[in-house]
Design a protein around this motif. Structure first.
Motif, PDB file in Angstrom:
ATOM      1  N   ALA A 138       3.862   6.436  19.041  1.00 26.06           N
ATOM      2  CA  ALA A 138       3.244   5.161  19.405  1.00 26.06           C
ATOM      3  C   ALA A 138       4.275   4.216  20.024  1.00 26.06           C
ATOM      4  CB  ALA A 138       2.603   4.516  18.178  1.00 26.06           C
ATOM      5  N   GLU A 139       5.450   4.180  19.439  1.00 26.82           N
ATOM      6  CA  GLU A 139       6.518   3.308  19.948  1.00 26.82           C
ATOM      7  C   GLU A 139       6.906   3.691  21.371  1.00 26.82           C
ATOM      8  OE1 GLU A 139      11.225   2.376  18.963  1.00 26.82           O
ATOM      9  OE2 GLU A 139       9.955   3.223  17.400  1.00 26.82           O
ATOM     10  N   LYS A 140       7.053   4.989  21.619  1.00 27.74           N
ATOM     11  CA  LYS A 140       7.450   5.464  22.942  1.00 27.74           C
ATOM     12  C   LYS A 140       6.370   5.203  23.989  1.00 27.74           C
ATOM     13  CE  LYS A 140      11.443   7.472  21.833  1.00 27.74           C
ATOM     14  NZ  LYS A 140      12.749   7.054  22.426  1.00 27.74           N
ATOM     15  N   LEU A 141       5.099   5.301  23.584  1.00 26.34           N
ATOM     16  CA  LEU A 141       4.000   5.106  24.521  1.00 26.34           C
ATOM     17  C   LEU A 141       3.607   3.636  24.679  1.00 26.34           C
ATOM     18  CD1 LEU A 141       1.612   8.047  23.495  1.00 26.34           C
ATOM     19  CD2 LEU A 141       3.086   7.936  25.515  1.00 26.34           C
ATOM     20  N   GLY A 142       4.104   2.788  23.766  1.00 32.08           N
ATOM     21  CA  GLY A 142       3.680   1.401  23.769  1.00 32.08           C
ATOM     22  C   GLY A 142       2.278   1.243  23.211  1.00 32.08           C
ATOM     23  N   TYR A 143       1.895   2.179  22.337  1.00 29.95           N
ATOM     24  CA  TYR A 143       0.573   2.172  21.714  1.00 29.95           C
ATOM     25  C   TYR A 143       0.656   1.556  20.319  1.00 29.95           C
ATOM     26  CZ  TYR A 143      -1.575   5.304  25.219  1.00 29.95           C
ATOM     27  OH  TYR A 143      -2.089   5.844  26.366  1.00 29.95           O
ATOM     28  N   ILE A 144      -0.495   1.381  19.693  1.00 30.15           N
ATOM     29  CA  ILE A 144      -0.556   0.872  18.327  1.00 30.15           C
ATOM     30  C   ILE A 144      -0.671   2.045  17.360  1.00 30.15           C
ATOM     31  CG2 ILE A 144      -1.985  -0.413  16.674  1.00 30.15           C
ATOM     32  CD1 ILE A 144      -2.636  -2.364  18.889  1.00 30.15           C
ATOM     33  N   TYR A 145       0.136   2.030  16.330  1.00 32.61           N
ATOM     34  CA  TYR A 145       0.127   3.084  15.314  1.00 32.61           C
ATOM     35  C   TYR A 145      -0.761   2.681  14.141  1.00 32.61           C
ATOM     36  CZ  TYR A 145       1.818   5.594  11.186  1.00 32.61           C
ATOM     37  OH  TYR A 145       1.893   6.311  10.025  1.00 32.61           O
ATOM     38  N   VAL A 146      -1.655   3.572  13.747  1.00 31.01           N
ATOM     39  CA  VAL A 146      -2.532   3.324  12.605  1.00 31.01           C
ATOM     40  C   VAL A 146      -2.302   4.416  11.559  1.00 31.01           C
ATOM     41  CG1 VAL A 146      -4.902   3.067  11.794  1.00 31.01           C
ATOM     42  CG2 VAL A 146      -4.272   2.236  14.062  1.00 31.01           C
ATOM     43  N   ASP A 147      -1.726   4.026  10.436  1.00 28.28           N
ATOM     44  CA  ASP A 147      -1.437   4.938   9.325  1.00 28.28           C
ATOM     45  C   ASP A 147      -2.632   4.923   8.362  1.00 28.28           C
ATOM     46  OD1 ASP A 147      -0.512   6.326   7.137  1.00 28.28           O
ATOM     47  OD2 ASP A 147       1.285   5.107   6.842  1.00 28.28           O
ATOM     48  N   THR A 148      -3.557   5.853   8.547  1.00 27.66           N
ATOM     49  CA  THR A 148      -4.762   5.856   7.698  1.00 27.66           C
ATOM     50  C   THR A 148      -4.423   6.201   6.251  1.00 27.66           C
ATOM     51  OG1 THR A 148      -5.311   8.180   8.173  1.00 27.66           O
ATOM     52  CG2 THR A 148      -6.207   6.491   9.657  1.00 27.66           C
ATOM     53  N   GLY A 149      -3.389   7.010   6.064  1.00 26.28           N
ATOM     54  CA  GLY A 149      -2.988   7.354   4.704  1.00 26.28           C
ATOM     55  C   GLY A 149      -2.586   6.116   3.915  1.00 26.28           C
ATOM     56  N   ALA A 150      -1.932   5.169   4.586  1.00 22.96           N
ATOM     57  CA  ALA A 150      -1.528   3.925   3.931  1.00 22.96           C
ATOM     58  C   ALA A 150      -2.745   3.135   3.481  1.00 22.96           C
ATOM     59  CB  ALA A 150      -0.675   3.092   4.884  1.00 22.96           C
ATOM     60  N   MET A 151      -3.828   3.211   4.247  1.00 27.78           N
ATOM     61  CA  MET A 151      -5.051   2.501   3.880  1.00 27.78           C
ATOM     62  C   MET A 151      -5.651   3.076   2.595  1.00 27.78           C
ATOM     63  SD  MET A 151      -6.581   2.227   7.771  1.00 27.78           S
ATOM     64  CE  MET A 151      -7.952   1.113   7.432  1.00 27.78           C
ATOM     65  N   TYR A 152      -5.679   4.402   2.495  1.00 24.46           N
ATOM     66  CA  TYR A 152      -6.192   5.034   1.272  1.00 24.46           C
ATOM     67  C   TYR A 152      -5.265   4.774   0.087  1.00 24.46           C
ATOM     68  CZ  TYR A 152      -9.737   7.373   4.030  1.00 24.46           C
ATOM     69  OH  TYR A 152     -10.810   7.620   4.853  1.00 24.46           O
ATOM     70  N   ARG A 153      -3.977   4.717   0.354  1.00 24.85           N
ATOM     71  CA  ARG A 153      -3.026   4.403  -0.714  1.00 24.85           C
ATOM     72  C   ARG A 153      -3.219   2.974  -1.213  1.00 24.85           C
ATOM     73  NH1 ARG A 153       1.633   7.308  -1.697  1.00 24.85           N
ATOM     74  NH2 ARG A 153       1.704   9.362  -0.681  1.00 24.85           N
ATOM     75  N   ALA A 154      -3.559   2.062  -0.303  1.00 27.56           N
ATOM     76  CA  ALA A 154      -3.785   0.674  -0.709  1.00 27.56           C
ATOM     77  C   ALA A 154      -4.995   0.572  -1.635  1.00 27.56           C
ATOM     78  CB  ALA A 154      -3.980  -0.204   0.524  1.00 27.56           C
ATOM     79  N   VAL A 155      -6.047   1.319  -1.324  1.00 29.95           N
ATOM     80  CA  VAL A 155      -7.226   1.346  -2.202  1.00 29.95           C
ATOM     81  C   VAL A 155      -6.841   1.917  -3.563  1.00 29.95           C
ATOM     82  CG1 VAL A 155      -9.535   2.296  -2.563  1.00 29.95           C
ATOM     83  CG2 VAL A 155      -8.840   1.571  -0.275  1.00 29.95           C
ATOM     84  N   THR A 156      -6.049   2.988  -3.550  1.00 29.99           N
ATOM     85  CA  THR A 156      -5.617   3.618  -4.798  1.00 29.99           C
ATOM     86  C   THR A 156      -4.774   2.679  -5.632  1.00 29.99           C
ATOM     87  OG1 THR A 156      -5.632   5.771  -3.677  1.00 29.99           O
ATOM     88  CG2 THR A 156      -4.474   5.645  -5.788  1.00 29.99           C
ATOM     89  N   LEU A 157      -3.865   1.949  -4.991  1.00 28.42           N
ATOM     90  CA  LEU A 157      -3.041   0.973  -5.702  1.00 28.42           C
ATOM     91  C   LEU A 157      -3.916  -0.091  -6.354  1.00 28.42           C
ATOM     92  CD1 LEU A 157      -0.264  -0.291  -6.389  1.00 28.42           C
ATOM     93  CD2 LEU A 157      -0.401  -1.511  -4.195  1.00 28.42           C
ATOM     94  N   ALA A 158      -4.898  -0.593  -5.600  1.00 27.71           N
ATOM     95  CA  ALA A 158      -5.808  -1.608  -6.142  1.00 27.71           C
ATOM     96  C   ALA A 158      -6.579  -1.058  -7.338  1.00 27.71           C
ATOM     97  CB  ALA A 158      -6.776  -2.068  -5.054  1.00 27.71           C
ATOM     98  N   ALA A 159      -7.010   0.195  -7.244  1.00 25.71           N
ATOM     99  CA  ALA A 159      -7.737   0.818  -8.352  1.00 25.71           C
ATOM    100  C   ALA A 159      -6.838   0.971  -9.578  1.00 25.71           C
ATOM    101  CB  ALA A 159      -8.270   2.181  -7.918  1.00 25.71           C
ATOM    102  N   ASN A 160      -5.616   1.419  -9.353  1.00 22.01           N
ATOM    103  CA  ASN A 160      -4.667   1.579 -10.463  1.00 22.01           C
ATOM    104  C   ASN A 160      -4.436   0.245 -11.176  1.00 22.01           C
ATOM    105  OD1 ASN A 160      -4.372   4.281  -9.891  1.00 22.01           O
ATOM    106  ND2 ASN A 160      -2.316   4.111  -9.028  1.00 22.01           N
ATOM    107  N   ARG A 161      -4.281  -0.801 -10.410  1.00 20.97           N
ATOM    108  CA  ARG A 161      -4.004  -2.116 -10.996  1.00 20.97           C
ATOM    109  C   ARG A 161      -5.163  -2.612 -11.860  1.00 20.97           C
ATOM    110  NH1 ARG A 161      -1.322  -5.550  -5.949  1.00 20.97           N
ATOM    111  NH2 ARG A 161       0.812  -4.736  -6.138  1.00 20.97           N
TER     112      ARG A 161
END
Length: 233
Positions: A32-55
């Motif tokens: 994404a950096e080399k192309l000048g595109y936007i990077y979307v880490d979907t795994g991070a999104m699922y991890r955020a839900v998991t963190l919220a659930a754990n809390r």
């Protein structure tokens, strides 16, 4: 306005799928950096839900509570110079989502239909304007089936476990054999789940990163991206 200095018709979406530890996030971010595109880490999104659930003490099997949770929280990916920050209800949880407690539960949480539907809608919206590099486990098959370039990045269990081991801080390290077992279990869980299992799209290009450096994998994907961009003109 184009995010990469190209016309809208020149931009493409790049989907990078593969099992845990194959190097998807690092590769996708660099591409994404080399192309000048936007990077979307979907795994991070699922991890955020998991963190919220754990809390909140929500167990992975509690479907109703998970559905209410994912409908009430706000997840935002904020691009920065060296990658992206993950915000959960505007709290920076970029590091908190990478703990073992989250890692061991994220596959179970991500298997719930309500969780996936909510996040997939968000992911598709992010990709609607093109110029996106998105990584995950079902991007090419479910989230962005029309992506112009689909990569399925793999590596052996042993190589992936070693990479994870080297990423861990010395006081967090566990036996390499245990990491191998956890990764193998994660593969099995991702492949066998009923909702959007890990699978290689028929038109995806398979890249084995076991014997390649990150930069070599990035270079290969950049070449493929430029070919697809030329075809899109």
């Amino acid at each position: 306005m184009s995010r990469s200095g190209e016309s809208d018709s020149d931009r493409i979406n790049v989907a990078i799928d593969g099992p845990a530890g194959a190097g998807k996030s690092t590769v996708a971010r660099k591409v994404a950096e080399k192309l000048g595109y936007i990077y979307v880490d979907t795994g991070a999104m699922y991890r955020a839900v998991t963190l919220a659930a754990n809390r909140l003490g929500i167990e992975p099997h509690e479907s109703d509570r998970l559905k209410k949770l994912v409908e009430s929280i706000h997840i935002r990916l904020k691009p920065v110079v060296d990658g992206q920050i993950v915000l959960l209800n505007e709290e920076d949880v970029t590091n908190a989502i990478r703990t073992r407690e989250v890692t061991l539960r994220v596959s179970q949480v991500a298997s719930h239909e309500a969780v996936r539907m909510k996040l997939v809608d968000m992911q598709r919206e992010l990709a609607s304007l093109k110029g996106i590099v998105m990584d995950g486990r079902d991007i090419g098959t479910q989230v962005l089936p029309q992506a112009e370039l689909k990569i399925f990045l793999i590596a052996s269990v042993q190589i992936r476990a070693l990479r994870r081991y080297q990423e861990l801080k010395e006081n967090e390290r566990i036996p390499l054999q245990q990491l191998e077992q956890e990764i193998a279990d994660r593969d099995r869980s991702d492949e066998q789940r009923e909702i959007s299992p890990l699978s290689c799209a028929k038109d995806a290009i398979v890249l084995d990163s076991s014997e390649l450096t990150i930069d070599q994998v990035v270079a290969l994907i950049l070449d493929l991206s430029r070919t697809k961009m030329a075809e899109a003109k």
